[in-house]
Design an enzyme around this catalytic site. Structure first.
Site, PDB file in Angstrom:
ATOM      1  N   ASP A   1       0.839  -1.198   0.000  1.00  0.00           N
ATOM      2  CA  ASP A   1       0.000   0.000   0.000  1.00  0.00           C
ATOM      3  C   ASP A   1       0.876   1.251   0.000  1.00  0.00           C
ATOM      4  OD1 ASP A   1      -2.149  -1.693   0.341  1.00  0.00           O
ATOM      5  OD2 ASP A   1      -2.728  -0.920   2.305  1.00  0.00           O
TER       6      ASP A   1
ATOM      7  N   ARG B   1      -0.695  -0.613  -8.545  1.00  0.00           N
ATOM      8  CA  ARG B   1      -2.135  -0.429  -8.337  1.00  0.00           C
ATOM      9  C   ARG B   1      -2.324   1.075  -8.214  1.00  0.00           C
ATOM     10  NH1 ARG B   1      -3.385  -2.953  -3.210  1.00  0.00           N
ATOM     11  NH2 ARG B   1      -2.948  -1.005  -2.193  1.00  0.00           N
TER      12      ARG B   1
END
Ligand code: FDA
Length: 310
Positions: free
Chosen positions: A133, A183
């Protein structure tokens, strides 16, 4: 920035609320909309249901950030190793996404890197990709440095980049050059205008421009993994159209949406044959994360208010 969004993001950083709000029944009830439960077992159950009923793959993340001691980070790494085993035993197509500050980035970056290496090796054994993340802008340099170091040894790692940061175009290019994976998200934190676009329209434009690069000829030639983490149907449509008009096959990229958000869009993507993953969060440290979800759509606050009144 929208004032409600600003208050919610400030609440997400409040220590007292972090420690106490998760005990309040009103928040516990309202968070269920975005989280199947606090235990790994709850996430596994939800992933099994999504796989069985909708043929949808998943990503797990155990909520938490900025641990205070390395022993906590070690426990998180051990937890994820167990999670891989549970995923394997149930034959689930489930990836894991980690936060580096939860693995001790602030305390001992070398040990944090070792944990990421071990998790990447474990993911590789299952033919899975390990995702990292992206947190506040102050962590971007350290996160990308660690990411590139691990990518040099393990090809199955990807990292999240945030379209609201001015620097992201450059960071993306470096990852394309290295043949990694990204992502792409809009970005969930309260960031100053010195580093991030303050206006939503500019963030959306940045997202689309980066998305085009991610499925462009250069990225595809490098075997770059392109994942679009968004619930924005206008952007999802625009990516699909751009892919079609430039000859990128539907399996050349993937969409990732959060559990419980835009369910109809998730079902439509799956029915239309696009690659889709649903990110399922679990764990007891959910308050800051939940405030960020409320901030993304201030109408969600009305939902909490209604729950309170009921
Ligand atoms: P946008 O906020 O414009 O929303 C588009 C539409 O989607 C809204 O109009 C609404 O209808 C719906 N919607 C969006 N959020 C909603 C919500 N919370 N509740 C109800 N409806 C909602 N961020 C980050 O900084 N680092 C990270 O590592 C990640 N990781 C990540 C993984 C995945 C798979 C996703 C989907 C998102 C993230 N994010 C993230 C969060 C991301 O930065 C962003 O805050 C949210 O995805 C919301 O932005 P959208 O792109 O969905 O667009």
């Amino acid at each position: 920035m929208n004032p409600v969004r600003s208050v919610l993001l400030a609440a997400s950083e409040n220590r007292w609320l972090r420690a106490n709000a998760t005990r309040l029944p009103v928040f516990r009830k309202a968070v269920k909309r975005f989280m199947p439960g606090e235990r790994l077992e709850d996430a596994l159950g939800a992933a099994e249901a999504l796989a069985r009923e909708e043929s949808v793959a998943t990503i797990f993340t155990r909520l938490g950030e900025n641990v205070a001691e390395m022993a906590e980070a070690d426990a998180v790494a051990a937890h994820y190793l167990e999670a891989y085993d549970a995923i394997g035993q149930r034959h689930l197509d489930t990836q894991i996404s980690i936060k580096l500050t939860q693995l001790g980035l602030d305390i001992d970056s070398r040990r944090c890197r070792d944990h990421v290496r071990a998790l990447a090796a474990h993911a590789a054994q299952q033919g899975s990709i390990l995702w990292i993340d992206m947190e506040q802008h102050t962590y971007v340099d350290a996160t990308l440095e660690l990411y590139h170091a691990v990518l040099a040894e393990h090809r199955n790692v990807g990292v999240c980049l945030q379209a609201y940061l001015y620097r992201t175009e450059r960071d993306l290019q470096a990852i394309i050059d290295a043949g990694g994976g990204v992502r792409l998200v809009k970005g969930a934190y309260k960031e100053p205008a010195s580093v991030a676009y303050p206006k939503k329209a500019d963030v959306d434009a940045s997202y689309l421009s980066l998305a085009r690069t991610m499925i462009g000829a250069e990225a595809r030639a490098k075997n770059f993994q392109a994942v679009f983490g968004t619930h924005d149907v206008t952007i999802i449509d625009a990516i699909q159209q751009h892919a079609r008009s430039t000859g990128v096959p539907a399996d050349g990229y993937e969409f990732a949406l959060l559990y419980g958000i835009q369910r109809a869009v998730q079902q439509q993507l799956s029915r239309d044959g696009y690659r889709l993953r649903v990110l399922i969060s679990y764990g007891d440290y959910w308050f800051p994360w939940y405030m960020r979800r409320l901030a993304e759509r201030p109408a969600n606050v009305l939902f909490v208010a209604k729950t309170m009144l009921r």
